[in-house]
Scaffold this motif. Structure first.
Motif, mmCIF file in Angstrom:
data_model
loop_
_atom_site.group_PDB
_atom_site.id
_atom_site.type_symbol
_atom_site.label_atom_id
_atom_site.label_comp_id
_atom_site.label_asym_id
_atom_site.label_seq_id
_atom_site.Cartn_x
_atom_site.Cartn_y
_atom_site.Cartn_z
ATOM 1 N N ASN A 183 0.798 -1.221 0.000
ATOM 2 C CA ASN A 183 0.000 0.000 0.000
ATOM 3 C C ASN A 183 0.837 1.281 0.000
ATOM 4 O OD1 ASN A 183 -2.428 -1.408 -0.027
ATOM 5 N ND2 ASN A 183 -2.534 -1.514 2.204
ATOM 6 N N ASP A 184 2.143 1.172 0.215
ATOM 7 C CA ASP A 184 3.012 2.349 0.269
ATOM 8 C C ASP A 184 3.220 2.913 -1.141
ATOM 9 O OD1 ASP A 184 4.735 4.312 1.068
ATOM 10 O OD2 ASP A 184 6.465 2.984 1.276
ATOM 11 N N GLU A 185 2.841 4.174 -1.357
ATOM 12 C CA GLU A 185 2.965 4.810 -2.662
ATOM 13 C C GLU A 185 3.985 5.946 -2.666
ATOM 14 O OE1 GLU A 185 -0.823 6.059 -4.008
ATOM 15 O OE2 GLU A 185 -1.658 4.034 -4.021
ATOM 16 N N SER A 186 4.758 6.095 -1.624
ATOM 17 C CA SER A 186 5.706 7.208 -1.559
ATOM 18 C C SER A 186 6.799 7.086 -2.613
ATOM 19 C CB SER A 186 6.324 7.321 -0.177
ATOM 20 O OG SER A 186 7.056 6.148 0.136
ATOM 21 N N GLY A 187 7.212 5.897 -2.947
ATOM 22 C CA GLY A 187 8.215 5.706 -3.993
ATOM 23 C C GLY A 187 7.685 6.124 -5.350
ATOM 24 N N ALA A 188 6.437 5.809 -5.635
ATOM 25 C CA ALA A 188 5.831 6.190 -6.902
ATOM 26 C C ALA A 188 5.743 7.710 -7.010
ATOM 27 C CB ALA A 188 4.447 5.563 -7.036
ATOM 28 N N THR A 189 5.431 8.370 -5.921
ATOM 29 C CA THR A 189 5.345 9.828 -5.931
ATOM 30 C C THR A 189 6.709 10.442 -6.217
ATOM 31 O OG1 THR A 189 3.536 9.734 -4.342
ATOM 32 C CG2 THR A 189 4.639 11.835 -4.585
ATOM 33 N N ALA A 190 7.755 9.891 -5.627
ATOM 34 C CA ALA A 190 9.107 10.408 -5.866
ATOM 35 C C ALA A 190 9.495 10.234 -7.330
ATOM 36 C CB ALA A 190 10.104 9.706 -4.961
ATOM 37 N N ILE A 191 9.135 9.109 -7.908
ATOM 38 C CA ILE A 191 9.438 8.872 -9.324
ATOM 39 C C ILE A 191 8.677 9.860 -10.199
ATOM 40 C CG2 ILE A 191 9.143 7.224 -11.219
ATOM 41 C CD1 ILE A 191 9.746 5.010 -9.183
ATOM 42 N N GLU A 192 7.424 10.121 -9.870
ATOM 43 C CA GLU A 192 6.631 11.079 -10.641
ATOM 44 C C GLU A 192 7.245 12.480 -10.571
ATOM 45 O OE1 GLU A 192 2.829 10.633 -8.861
ATOM 46 O OE2 GLU A 192 2.367 8.799 -9.967
ATOM 47 N N TYR A 193 7.667 12.889 -9.395
ATOM 48 C CA TYR A 193 8.316 14.202 -9.264
ATOM 49 C C TYR A 193 9.616 14.237 -10.055
ATOM 50 C CZ TYR A 193 5.109 15.803 -5.635
ATOM 51 O OH TYR A 193 4.004 16.205 -4.950
ATOM 52 N N GLY A 194 10.342 13.156 -10.065
ATOM 53 C CA GLY A 194 11.578 13.083 -10.848
ATOM 54 C C GLY A 194 11.316 13.210 -12.334
ATOM 55 N N LEU A 195 10.265 12.546 -12.813
ATOM 56 C CA LEU A 195 9.913 12.648 -14.232
ATOM 57 C C LEU A 195 9.471 14.058 -14.601
ATOM 58 C CD1 LEU A 195 7.982 9.296 -14.748
ATOM 59 C CD2 LEU A 195 10.219 9.920 -15.674
ATOM 60 N N ILE A 196 8.708 14.692 -13.728
ATOM 61 C CA ILE A 196 8.278 16.072 -13.979
ATOM 62 C C ILE A 196 9.498 16.995 -14.033
ATOM 63 C CG2 ILE A 196 7.050 18.042 -12.979
ATOM 64 C CD1 ILE A 196 4.986 15.985 -11.911
ATOM 65 N N ALA A 197 10.424 16.831 -13.112
ATOM 66 C CA ALA A 197 11.635 17.656 -13.108
ATOM 67 C C ALA A 197 12.454 17.435 -14.377
ATOM 68 C CB ALA A 197 12.477 17.346 -11.869
ATOM 69 N N ALA A 198 12.532 16.193 -14.835
ATOM 70 C CA ALA A 198 13.273 15.893 -16.060
ATOM 71 C C ALA A 198 12.615 16.553 -17.268
ATOM 72 C CB ALA A 198 13.372 14.383 -16.267
ATOM 73 N N LEU A 199 11.301 16.497 -17.346
ATOM 74 C CA LEU A 199 10.597 17.124 -18.470
ATOM 75 C C LEU A 199 10.761 18.638 -18.462
ATOM 76 C CD1 LEU A 199 7.298 15.029 -18.581
ATOM 77 C CD2 LEU A 199 9.157 15.038 -20.245
ATOM 78 N N ILE A 200 10.706 19.241 -17.287
ATOM 79 C CA ILE A 200 10.908 20.686 -17.184
ATOM 80 C C ILE A 200 12.330 21.040 -17.615
ATOM 81 C CG2 ILE A 200 11.100 22.610 -15.549
ATOM 82 C CD1 ILE A 200 8.712 21.346 -14.050
ATOM 83 N N SER A 201 13.306 20.232 -17.227
ATOM 84 C CA SER A 201 14.697 20.482 -17.616
ATOM 85 C C SER A 201 14.864 20.410 -19.127
ATOM 86 C CB SER A 201 15.627 19.457 -16.957
ATOM 87 O OG SER A 201 15.571 19.579 -15.562
ATOM 88 N N VAL A 202 14.261 19.407 -19.749
ATOM 89 C CA VAL A 202 14.351 19.272 -21.203
ATOM 90 C C VAL A 202 13.714 20.482 -21.889
ATOM 91 C CG1 VAL A 202 13.511 17.924 -23.181
ATOM 92 C CG2 VAL A 202 14.512 16.764 -21.212
ATOM 93 N N ALA A 203 12.568 20.924 -21.381
ATOM 94 C CA ALA A 203 11.892 22.085 -21.963
ATOM 95 C C ALA A 203 12.758 23.346 -21.825
ATOM 96 C CB ALA A 203 10.536 22.295 -21.304
ATOM 97 N N LEU A 204 13.372 23.535 -20.672
ATOM 98 C CA LEU A 204 14.233 24.705 -20.469
ATOM 99 C C LEU A 204 15.454 24.672 -21.371
ATOM 100 C CD1 LEU A 204 14.105 25.122 -16.587
ATOM 101 C CD2 LEU A 204 13.135 26.639 -18.299
ATOM 102 N N ILE A 205 16.070 23.525 -21.501
ATOM 103 C CA ILE A 205 17.253 23.403 -22.358
ATOM 104 C C ILE A 205 16.885 23.658 -23.813
ATOM 105 C CG2 ILE A 205 18.935 21.734 -23.272
ATOM 106 C CD1 ILE A 205 18.977 20.517 -20.409
#
Length: 61
Positions: A10-32
């Motif tokens: 039932n622990d979803e904290s790892g999934a949330t961290a992965i989602e935040y990581g993917l969002i940060a990666a997409l923002i980085s690609v857009a900025l670059i």
């Protein structure tokens, strides 16, 4: 032991961290991408301006 397994499933904290990581990666690609495009556009503008100023001054490269 059963309680530990149920909590782990039932622990979803790892999934949330992965989602935040993917969002940060997409923002980085857009900025670059945006910075690269802006840099190329500015470079073209300055080269064009330099050519026009050189031509207006009567100096041919």
């Amino acid at each position: 032991m059963k309680n530990i397994i149920v909590r782990f499933v039932n622990d979803e904290s790892g999934a949330t961290a992965i989602e935040y990581g993917l969002i940060a990666a997409l923002i980085s690609v857009a900025l670059i991408t945006g910075a690269t495009t802006l840099g190329n556009t500015l470079s073209n503008q300055f080269n064009s301006l330099s050519t026009k100023m050189t031509t207006a001054n009567g100096i041919h490269p």
